[in-house]
Scaffold this active site. Structure first.
Site, PDB file in Angstrom:
ATOM      1  CB  SER A  93     -66.424  43.603  82.390  1.00 16.15           C
ATOM      2  OG  SER A  93     -66.232  43.134  81.088  1.00 16.15           O
ATOM      3  N   GLY A 138     -52.322  23.873  76.056  1.00 20.75           N
ATOM      4  CA  GLY A 138     -51.453  22.781  76.485  1.00 20.75           C
ATOM      5  C   GLY A 138     -51.943  21.998  77.678  1.00 20.75           C
ATOM      6  CE  LYS A 153     -62.269  41.436  80.784  1.00 25.11           C
ATOM      7  NZ  LYS A 153     -63.049  41.979  81.894  1.00 25.11           N
TER       8      LYS A 153
HETATM    9  P1  ADP Z   1     -55.751  22.078  75.452  1.00 25.71           P
HETATM   10  O1  ADP Z   1     -55.849  20.728  76.030  1.00 25.71           O
HETATM   11  O2  ADP Z   1     -55.414  23.114  76.464  1.00 25.71           O
HETATM   12  O3  ADP Z   1     -56.889  22.491  74.601  1.00 25.71           O
HETATM   13  P2  ADP Z   1     -53.610  20.933  73.963  1.00 25.71           P
HETATM   14  O4  ADP Z   1     -52.880  20.296  75.092  1.00 25.71           O
HETATM   15  O5  ADP Z   1     -54.384  20.075  73.074  1.00 25.71           O
HETATM   16  O6  ADP Z   1     -54.502  22.119  74.486  1.00 25.71           O
HETATM   17  O7  ADP Z   1     -52.570  21.763  73.117  1.00 25.71           O
HETATM   18  C1  ADP Z   1     -52.660  21.970  71.729  1.00 25.71           C
HETATM   19  C2  ADP Z   1     -51.294  21.852  71.091  1.00 25.71           C
HETATM   20  O8  ADP Z   1     -50.463  22.905  71.501  1.00 25.71           O
HETATM   21  C3  ADP Z   1     -50.596  20.599  71.525  1.00 25.71           C
HETATM   22  O9  ADP Z   1     -49.992  20.032  70.418  1.00 25.71           O
HETATM   23  C4  ADP Z   1     -49.554  21.074  72.517  1.00 25.71           C
HETATM   24  O10 ADP Z   1     -48.422  20.260  72.506  1.00 25.71           O
HETATM   25  C5  ADP Z   1     -49.250  22.440  72.037  1.00 25.71           C
HETATM   26  N1  ADP Z   1     -48.827  23.324  73.117  1.00 25.71           N
HETATM   27  C6  ADP Z   1     -49.631  24.041  73.902  1.00 25.71           C
HETATM   28  N2  ADP Z   1     -48.924  24.735  74.814  1.00 25.71           N
HETATM   29  C7  ADP Z   1     -47.626  24.450  74.589  1.00 25.71           C
HETATM   30  C8  ADP Z   1     -46.392  24.861  75.188  1.00 25.71           C
HETATM   31  N3  ADP Z   1     -46.354  25.700  76.208  1.00 25.71           N
HETATM   32  N4  ADP Z   1     -45.268  24.363  74.711  1.00 25.71           N
HETATM   33  C9  ADP Z   1     -45.298  23.498  73.685  1.00 25.71           C
HETATM   34  N5  ADP Z   1     -46.403  23.084  73.051  1.00 25.71           N
HETATM   35  C10 ADP Z   1     -47.571  23.553  73.496  1.00 25.71           C
END
Ligand code: ADP
Length: 812
Positions: A687, A369, A730
């Site tokens: 590790s 996210g 981990k």
């Molecule tokens: P990153 O940039 O960390 O690789 P993204 O922001 O692209 O990840 O997230 C991938 C998908 O997962 C997105 O559609 C995002 O909205 C969803 N997502 C990730 N974490 C959450 C969360 N805590 N709550 C709701 N949706 C999430």
């Protein structure tokens, strides 16, 4: 009567002659020339001459402006001439044609009415009896130089050359050349007054020389000027003409339109003054160029970039912290700590408008996210959002652009991002800042430092633009998968916010609350069309994805939604229920078999925990002992550090043999083999040290390892346990593998705080300072009893077949 005739007949030249003062010219013998006569005294002289023998004395005035020159204003040496023709002009003047006959010196002026008569003494020039070689050379020189000058002036003609060639007397040649040289009056008079023919020719030659130099120089200057003028000017004039012609024909001038359009756009772009100046300068260049020239298209592309950049356009900020919190909660499940830090950060920013604070850096595995948090921040602030990936950027030019002299040059990624955002204060996400590399093409991190440094980024210089762009209003956020690879200089600028991976339960909640509703909407269906059971979601998590984040989970859910949407489009109106039982109908056979937990405690297999860029992993290390000569075989595509760990583990085991009831001399007769599945995937890092030691000791003693204990830690030769990284990931991996006891190095105790409480609650952490403590816990109870078991027997008891999970590159 020609001069020859006159000479032949020895024309009697009277002593007293009427005087015609001439201006602007010195008349030589042999010269035939027209004169315009208007002054009363002069007309009187002509009349007098015409009334007698047509002879007249021509002498030059010292100053041409004198209307009524006195005797002193007239040169004494002059020429006796014969009037060959007269013509009365309507304005009262008379045009006469005269021919010079011979040189004379005025001895006396006699005033008669408005003019003069003069007493003249004929000049008899010394005769040149023989043409010496020197004179011959001089004559040739004079002829050649005359020809050169005439050539330079573009006046040479065969006739003139023929005349020159025909002259064989030095005096006559001197007179002929001098009379044609457009000499100044004083100079011409000086020549006239030299009576010796050879001397006169010398003087003429000298004057010719100078004239030749001047003429050459003049010609050179002229041709230079012409050259400069030629190319650009010619093109320009031609184009102007073309334009005029087109205009006449009533055709529109696309080019003028294009230039005008660009000029308007430049005005609209509201550039800072010095930028606008540069843009207009380039526009003027474009105007002068041929529209099809390669250079013109380069300038055009440049101007297109310039006018499209948001030099002065900013969106208005809504810095309402409560609102931001609402947006962050709307978009993201949990992540409380992360959200809190974001809000604090924005809070400070609100108070201190032009905060020169650190840049936020979200660190975590993919799909947790990070990007979506960035988007939410932008949405909450009412700013535009843009992101670029820095993964694999090795060249400074990718950040800062190429100079325009390169073919196909473009601005760097920063300016591209700004253009895409369309405002000069977007939330600008720089992804994968941990994957910026350096090599011979320059260090992109230096450019990045400039971008991120509030002291410098108000005048960020892109090589392509070549004018500064103000980045100070941009809110930069960076992301990374791992902290360690981030270059220290960059790390210093940033406030690191770690986002760990999610447990299966959290993934379930995220799927239910965010991913499924979003995918339903995106595919144009509702919960009346599709319901996915909780069990099915968990099945997707464990059998179809293996990740710390939820990116693949979302992808799989999207796949289900698409199938249902298609059914709906085909006319099906019922509700589709996806359950654990029918899941394979939507997603096919499971992509991953779940991490098969060991069913039994085994000999020679220890459970380790590893950390990878994709999050934590469980790792089973196998050791086996066989007859041999004390060799250690290590397999499983291990890096050097991990191999060294294995050697350290074996050495430790040997040094502690007595304690664990191992035959002290086992090494003489046995080989040890350590394997870390899966063999094809590279793994490295220290590790796994404790895990390898446990597996080896277990194999040597025949004491099984507890299946419900996972461990991580580096080991020294003396058995001390050193701290390692990635504890949070981990811990999550252990939880996913349903392992509830985790042995960690004592010195990692402080890191436990980073692990969310609800995860911590489900795990039992055991802290170890020494390898012996780990073995006490990891080897099954009753180990003491088995200490006496002969090695061979123990080896016989161990069995193979533990399923192995994805491998790892455990760091430090
Ligand atoms: P990153 O940039 O960390 O690789 P993204 O922001 O692209 O990840 O997230 C991938 C998908 O997962 C997105 O559609 C995002 O909205 C969803 N997502 C990730 N974490 C959450 C969360 N805590 N709550 C709701 N949706 C999430």
């Amino acid at each position: 009567m020609s001069r020859e005739e006159l000479q032949k007949e020895q024309v009697e030249i009277p002593e007293i002659l009427p005087l015609l003062p001439v201006r602007d010219i010195v008349v030589f013998s042999y010269m035939i020339l027209p004169l315009f006569v208007g002054r009363e005294g002069s007309l009187q002289a002509i009349n007098e001459a015409m009334a007698s023998n047509r002879l007249i004395f021509l002498a030059t005035q010292k100053r041409a402006s004198d209307e009524d020159p006195s005797a002193d204003d007239i040169y004494r040496v002059g020429t006796v001439a014969m009037i060959m023709k007269t013509l009365r002009l309507p304005d009262g003047r008379v045009k006469i044609l005269v021919q010079g006959l011979t040189k004379g010196v005025i001895r006396e002026f006699i005033r008669v009415g408005a003019g003069y008569r003069v007493r003249v003494e004929k000049v008899v020039e010394p005769e040149v009896k023989e043409i010496s070689i020197e004179v011959e050379a001089l004559m040739r020189n004079v002829k050649e130089n005359s020809e050169k000058i005439l050539n330079l002036k573009g006046m040479a003609s065969p006739d003139v050359m023929a005349i020159l060639d025909a002259v064989h007397e030095p005096g006559r040649l001197a007179d002929l050349v001098a009379s044609n040289m457009k000499l100044r009056i004083e100079e011409a008079q000086m020549v006239l007054e030299i009576f010796d023919p050879v001397e006169r020719l010398r003087k003429v030659n000298e004057l010719l020389h100078r004239e030749l130099e001047v003429s050459t120089m003049q010609a050179k200057i002229q041709s230079q000027a012409k050259e400069e003028m030629s190319k650009t000017q010619r093109d320009y004039f031609l184009r102007e003409q073309l334009r005029a012609i087109k205009h006449e024909l009533g055709e529109t001038d696309e080019r003028a339109e294009e230039i005008n359009e660009l000029r308007e756009k430049i005005a609209k772009a509201k550039m800072p003054p010095e930028v606008e100046k540069e843009a207009l300068k380039q526009l003027n260049r474009l105007e002068m160029m041929h529209p099809d020239a390669a250079e013109a298209s380069i300038v055009r592309t440049y101007l297109d970039w310039m006018v499209e950049l948001p030099w002065s356009y900013s969106t208005k900020d809504r810095l309402n912290i409560a609102k931001v919190k609402k947006v962050l909660d709307e978009d993201h499940y949990n992540l409380e700590k992360v959200k809190e830090r974001i809000l604090e950060y924005l809070g400070v920013r609100k108070i201190k408008r032009h905060m020169k604070g650190p840049i936020l850096c979200f660190v975590g595995p993919p799909g947790v996210g990070k990007t979506s948090l960035g988007r939410s921040i932008a949405r909450a602030l009412g700013r535009k959002f843009t992101r670029i990936s820095l993964g694999g950027v090795r060249d400074e030019a990718e950040i800062r652009g190429h100079r325009r002299t390169y073919i196909g040059a473009l601005p760097g990624r920063i300016i591209q991002g700004i253009k895409q955002a369309g405002s000069n204060n977007p939330v600008f996400m720089l992804d994968e800042i941990d994957k910026v590399g350096t090599d011979f093409r320059g260090d992109p991190s230096a450019a990045l430092l400039e971008v991120l440094d509030p002291e410098q980024n108000h005048a960020f210089s892109d090589h392509y633009l070549n004018v500064p762009f103000d980045l100070s209003k941009v809110m930069f956020i960076t992301t990374a998968n791992l902290i360690d690879p981030i270059l220290p200089a960059l790390k210093d600028r940033m406030e690191i916010i770690e986002i760990p991976g999610y447990s299966n339960e959290e993934k379930l909640r995220i799927a239910q609350q965010f991913l499924i509703p979003r995918q339903l909407k995106e595919n144009g269906i509702t919960e009346k069309d599709l319901v996915i059971s909780e069990e099915a979601i968990l099945q997707i998590i464990s059998h179809y994805t293996r990740e710390s984040g939820v990116r693949n989970l979302e992808r799989e859910i999207a796949a289900i939604c698409r199938k249902v949407a298609r059914k709906k489009a085909e006319g099906y109106r019922g509700l589709t229920r996806v359950t654990r039982a029918n899941l394979h109908k939507f997603l096919g056979v499971p992509k991953y078999l779940p991490e098969q937990e060991q069913e039994e405690n085994e000999v020679g297999v220890a459970t380790g925990l590893a950390w990878t860029p994709h999050g934590g992993e469980v790792l089973y290390v196998e050791a086996t002992v066989m007859k041999g000569k004390g060799n250690l075989t290590i397999t499983g595509h291990l890096g050097d550090v991990m191999k060294e760990s294995a050697h350290a583990a074996l050495s430790y085991a040997r040094s502690r043999a007595a304690r664990w009831g191992i035959d002290e001399n086992f090494y003489a007769e046995k080989d040890v083999h350590v394997h870390v599945p899966a063999g094809a995937i590279p793994k490295d890092g220290p590790s796994a040290g404790v895990t390898m030691t446990t597996a080896i000791v277990s194999a040597l003693t025949g004491i099984p390892v507890r299946k419900d204990v996972a461990m991580t830690g580096e080991i020294t030769l003396r058995g001390r346990v050193l701290p390692v990284g990635g504890l949070k990931e981990k811990a999550l991996a252990a939880l996913r593998a349903k392992i509830h006891t985790v042995i960690i190095p004592e010195r990692n105790k402080k890191d436990l705080e980073e692990i969310p409480k609800h995860i911590r609650k489900k795990l039992k952490f055991v802290y170890a300072k020494h390898m012996d403590e780990i073995l006490e816990i990891a080897l099954v109870e009753g180990a003491k009893a088995k200490r006496e078991t002969p090695v061979e027997e123990a080896v016989g008891k161990r069995r193979h077949g533990a399923r192995v999970v994805t491998p790892a590159a455990p760091p430090a």
